[in-house]
Design an enzyme around this catalytic site. Structure first.
Site, PDB file in Angstrom:
ATOM      1  CD  GLU A   1      45.961 -58.450   1.991  1.00 12.90           C
ATOM      2  OE1 GLU A   1      45.938 -57.350   2.592  1.00 12.90           O
ATOM      3  OE2 GLU A   1      45.356 -59.458   2.381  1.00 12.90           O
TER       4      GLU A   1
ATOM      5  CG  ASP B   1      42.554 -59.228   3.726  1.00 13.21           C
ATOM      6  OD1 ASP B   1      42.642 -58.071   4.172  1.00 13.21           O
ATOM      7  OD2 ASP B   1      42.184 -59.494   2.567  1.00 13.21           O
TER       8      ASP B   1
ATOM      9  CG  ASP C   1      41.380 -64.374   4.726  1.00 10.19           C
ATOM     10  OD1 ASP C   1      42.599 -64.213   4.528  1.00 10.19           O
ATOM     11  OD2 ASP C   1      40.516 -63.994   3.927  1.00 10.19           O
TER      12      ASP C   1
ATOM     13  CD  GLU D   1      43.611 -65.606  -1.107  1.00 10.38           C
ATOM     14  OE1 GLU D   1      44.091 -65.410  -2.237  1.00 10.38           O
ATOM     15  OE2 GLU D   1      42.392 -65.649  -0.887  1.00 10.38           O
TER      16      GLU D   1
ATOM     17  CE1 TYR E   1      39.242 -59.407   4.294  1.00 13.84           C
ATOM     18  CE2 TYR E   1      38.614 -61.366   5.523  1.00 13.84           C
ATOM     19  CZ  TYR E   1      39.304 -60.767   4.480  1.00 13.84           C
ATOM     20  OH  TYR E   1      40.048 -61.539   3.627  1.00 13.84           O
TER      21      TYR E   1
ATOM     22  NE  ARG F   1      37.771 -62.615  -0.471  1.00 13.16           N
ATOM     23  CZ  ARG F   1      38.453 -61.547  -0.880  1.00 13.16           C
ATOM     24  NH1 ARG F   1      39.131 -60.840   0.006  1.00 13.16           N
ATOM     25  NH2 ARG F   1      38.460 -61.193  -2.140  1.00 13.16           N
TER      26      ARG F   1
ATOM     27  CG  HIS G   1      37.412 -62.071  10.710  1.00  6.96           C
ATOM     28  ND1 HIS G   1      38.594 -62.580  11.152  1.00  6.96           N
ATOM     29  CD2 HIS G   1      37.368 -62.312   9.379  1.00  6.96           C
ATOM     30  CE1 HIS G   1      39.249 -63.107  10.117  1.00  6.96           C
ATOM     31  NE2 HIS G   1      38.538 -62.957   9.037  1.00  6.96           N
TER      32      HIS G   1
END
Length: 911
Positions: free
Chosen positions: A15, A102, A104, A106, A323, A325, A370
């Site tokens: 990203e 990532d 997740d 999103e 990470y 989130r 995670h």
């Protein structure tokens, strides 16, 4: 000799450019790492984004075809078309594509969008990792997987559901409350939480109660009166929020009773009646997950959630933490060992827990987790190790994460808690008993590294405070050195801070870790909440919006319903529930649920005036929320409500005071030139003068107005003063050099002169009428003061920015109030009140502004491009022309091929 095999070229897409740079260094030759710079496409944000072929469709405004399986119309962002073209060009030379966004929902959705838009002809793999270290990245490049279509479906369902909610409900707010407002599935519920807390504060009635504090010997310790004649003395916890005593067996002491008892005990002999000792033990908190990281950064660092996540994102992308989130508090085995090893090295083996601590959470609606947020790697770098690399915010947050992680594997704090009861009989015959408690921590354990904070002093356990008591036994005589009666009052529930609001949302199962920061930012930016220091104060506008939502969209702001909806969306991620069925029930409803679409199409019963009216208890005054701000009204007479007044401060007494202020129109006389009546008025933003237009004047006509100067008063201003104000701007004269007129006037942010588009600030308001042409020309000849340079007026010192250790000042600029640390300037938002802004909010605004500042351009790269051969330039131009022509062709696919990994998501795509 066999032919030499061609080296495989792999394109890796992440990203962010910062992440791409770090990962490129770990993967080396054979890999090219590029950044998509976030999402490359989304639902249309404005009408101009909708392709011409869809503009006639009834559903195009939503960007979702609600009649055909809730197909989404995705368009590539205008500012991302160049990036998409670059990625396609890179992909053309690659033998394999690795999508490394990532891990997740999103991130999975971004990977899917990339796959849809790039249409790769080479093998595609999904590369996932939760920390950016060399070992983790190289391992992830080898251990790839397919795209998880269930995760994609879950994220797309969430995105479409939020679009339907926002685009259907927000127009109702525009019609019934005020234009420019917004509603959201989590945003509106978060606003309701803040409003509900303020309602509790408004309804709160304080209760007063008294007790006695004594200073006793030996060792000068203090003790509180806890019982009189065997009846427990009432304390704050024995009263409800209406000020009523809830325990019949408690003695409610008045000031007179407490004072007389203290006097009667002055010559009494006190003795120890009981001594109770019990062991004390306290365990460390779990490692950070997203929400607890935001909460603790708010408490300890005074940061907002957005600032915390912005700093954490940078630390993650540069390989310092895992990470950020996540809903998980679990540590990997290697992380557990790293924490235990470091705790032993730094604090001693006795400070490490006997067995590894596990912090598994069993949460129904937990997102795919995670690992906890922790320092990256199989061995942690201490804050001292990274001190040379990290500064300011980066170091502060890394230090916090490191301490929490290491402390989580350390031993319990241990000690002894003692409670002493002592008593005496007063001269008037009453029996009084006092109590003193204290804790002696004999082994600090994890407290040697870290101690968790709390949001509210009322959550603190007094027994946790270290306090030594004398070594006494039952029957020992105690001397009273001083006895004083003390009065207390119960306090209203504390307002939410960002930390406690995140905690409240998490406890109710509302929202997700990745959304909390943006939600909190949105409700502030929309003007629903104003930050007063760290407290979140709802605006009167928020009361009106929440009332409409509660009365006409009840379920949409119901806490339990919103949490259950999160659980339903999670079942889509696990493949248990069909996404279309979820969306259709929410949008159209069924026998048990009134859908969103039918609700927004029945607005006839919504009385906008009633929703915006709030009677003030104990008076005949009504608060009304108008399109231009709140005001109070009684029998047709109005008074403005000061912008800085919090809802719980608008009591009957305050409302009466505002109504009594000289805020009514004061007629000053008639303008002899126009014949119009001139009035002096008090507006929400201060006193001003205006003229009353003649009856029958066209609707387009606007009366002249002029704000009073700072040395003027509504009570003393004269007609002559008013006419001078209304005459502004004043013509100073024409510049002899070019004949352009120079004018002097008073602006929202101070007096100034202007010539065409060139302006200069005046030293004071009086200069508007006194400056002559020579003075104006001299002022215009001076270099213009730009933002960041010295201002014409000194700023107000807000405090010291903890990120830079620079002094932050509040200043008035041409475009409004802003804060600056001398290098970075950040404008205040609409909801920020310059009169009450604190260093926490100012630091957040500056940090956000720094994060948005563009990186300096690399001149070397530009020179290199300039040296390309003419032939290559011509070829590049030819290729660009072809790509531009192709980009203008809009390709719409109603049923695209499913991406790698299967799945059934159907979208309308537009490149």
């Amino acid at each position: 000799m066999p032919p030499k095999s061609k080296a495989v070229r792999r394109l890796v897409i992440v990203e962010s450019p910062a992440k791409a740079k770090t990962i490129q260094g770990y993967l080396g030759d054979g890999y090219e790492v590029e950044a998509s710079v976030g999402h490359i496409r989304d639902l249309p944000k404005r009408a101009s984004d909708i392709p011409a072929k869809y503009k006639g469709e009834s559903w195009s405004r939503l960007g979702v075809d609600v009649d055909h399986g809730y197909q989404a119309l995705y368009v590539v962002d205008a500012d991302k078309k160049t990036k998409v073209a670059e990625l396609k060009k890179k992909l053309a030379d690659a033998d394999e594509l690795l999508l490394a966004t990532d891990e997740d929902r999103e991130g999975e959705a971004i990977a899917w969008h990339l796959l849809e838009v790039l249409s790769p002809k080479v093998p595609v793999k999904r590369m996932v990792f939760h920390e950016i270290t060399k070992d983790a990245i190289q391992r992830a490049a080898e251990e790839t997987r397919d795209l998880d279509q269930n995760m994609v479906d879950a994220q797309e369902t969430r995105r479409i559901l939020d679009r339907l909610y926002g685009y259907e409900v927000s127009p109702v707010l525009w019609k019934k409350v005020m234009t420019g407002l917004s509603a959201g599935r989590v945003q509106s519920v978060a606003t309701r939480l803040v409003v509900d807390r303020e309602r509790e504060r408004i309804a709160f009635r304080s209760a007063s109660y008294w007790d006695i504090e004594g200073l006793f010997d030996p060792q000068a310790f203090t003790a509180k009166l806890v019982a009189v004649d065997g009846k427990r003395v009432a304390s704050g916890k024995d009263f409800d929020d209406r000020g009523t005593l809830t325990r019949a067996d408690a003695a409610h002491l008045s000031e007179e009773a407490a004072t007389s008892l203290a006097a009667a005990l002055q010559d009494s002999s006190f003795a120890v009646r009981s001594v109770e000792d019990k062991p004390y033990k306290r365990s460390p908190a779990a490692p950070f997950m997203t929400s607890t990281l935001q909460q603790e950064a708010s408490r300890k660092l005074r940061w907002g959630a957005q600032r915390t996540m912005r700093v954490a994102q940078g630390l993650y992308e540069r390989g310092y933490i895992t990470y950020m989130r996540t809903d998980s508090t679990t540590l990997s085995e290697s992380a557990v060992q790293a924490a235990r090893r470091q705790a032993s090295e730094l604090y001693g083996a006795d400070h490490v827990s006997e067995v590894p601590r596990r912090y598994d959470r069993k949460v129904k609606n937990a997102q795919e987790a995670h690992e906890a947020v922790r320092p990256a790697g199989d061995s942690f770098r201490t804050p001292a190790d990274v001190a040379g690399e990290l500064r300011g915010d980066d170091f502060a947050l890394y230090d916090l994460i490191w301490k929490r992680t290491v402390a989580s594997q350390m031993a319990d704090a241990r000690g002894q808690t003692a409670t002493i009861r002592l008593g005496a009989r007063a001269a008037d015959g009453r029996d009084a008993e006092f109590s003193a408690s204290g804790t002696i921590i004999t082994f600090r354990g994890f407290l040697a590294a870290y101690e968790e904070s709390v949001d509210d002093d009322r959550e603190k356990d007094d027994d946790d405070a270290e306090r030594r008591l004398p070594n006494v036994s039952v029957g020992d005589t105690i001397t009273a050195v001083r006895l004083e009666a003390e009065g207390h009052s119960t306090n209203p529930p504390p307002r939410y801070t960002e930390a406690s609001l995140v905690k409240a949302l998490e406890e109710r199962g509302i929202g997700r870790p990745s959304t909390y920061a943006s939600i909190l930012g949105t409700i502030v930016d929309r003007g629903y909440v104003v930050k007063r220091g760290s407290a979140m104060v709802p605006s009167f506008l928020a009361f009106s919006v929440v009332r409409l939502m509660e009365e006409h969209f009840t379920r949409l702001v119901d806490y339990d319903f919103t949490a259950r909806l999160e659980e339903v969306l999670d079942t889509v991620a696990s493949g248990e529930t069909d996404r279309v069925a979820v969306l259709d029930r929410f949008y159209r409803g069924d026998a048990d649920f009134a859908g969103l679409h039918p609700l927004v199409n029945d607005l006839g019963e919504i009385d906008a005036r009633e929703l915006a009216s709030f009677p003030i208890e104990g008076s005949d005054i009504v608060l009304r929320v108008g399109r231009y701000g709140p005001y109070i009204e009684r029998d047709g007479e109005r008074a403005n409500v000061p912008a800085e007044l919090a809802p719980d401060e608008l009591t009957a007494e305050k409302a009466a005071e505002l109504m009594a202020m000289p805020s009514h129109d004061r007629e000053l006389g008639v303008d002899p030139e126009t014949g119009l009546t001139i009035l002096a008025k008090n507006g929400r933003y201060g006193p001003y003068v205006t003229e009353v237009l003649a009856e029958g004047a066209p609707k387009s006509a606007r009366p002249r107005t002029g704000s009073l100067f700072s040395d003027m008063s509504l009570d003393t201003i004269t007609l002559e003063d008013a006419l001078r104000l209304l005459s502004l701007p004043r013509e100073v004269g024409a510049d002899p050099a070019d004949g352009v007129l120079i004018t002097a006037q008073n602006g929202r942010y101070g007096p100034y002169i202007t010539k065409d588009k060139d302006s200069r600030s005046l030293p004071d308001e009086a200069s508007i009428f006194t400056i002559d042409l020579d003075g104006a020309l001299a002022l215009l000849a001076q270099p213009k003061q730009r933002r960041g340079q010295a201002a014409a007026k000194p700023g107000i010192v807000v405090g010291i920015d903890p990120a830079t250790n620079r002094e932050v000042t509040l200043k008035e600029g041409r475009f409004g109030p802003y804060v600056t640390d001398g290098e970075t300037n950040a404008s205040l938002r609409r909801a920020d009140d310059p009169a009450t802004i604190g260093i926490e909010r100012a630091a957040d605004l500056l940090a956000e502004r720094r994060a948005k500042e563009p990186a300096p351009k690399k001149k070397a790269a530009a020179k290199k491009t300039a040296k390309k051969a003419p032939a290559k330039k011509a070829a590049a131009k030819k290729t660009t022309a072809k790509k531009t022509a192709a980009a203008k062709k809009i390709a719409a696919t109603a049923d695209p091929q499913p991406p790698t990994g299967g799945g059934t998501t159907t979208t309308l795509t537009v490149d």
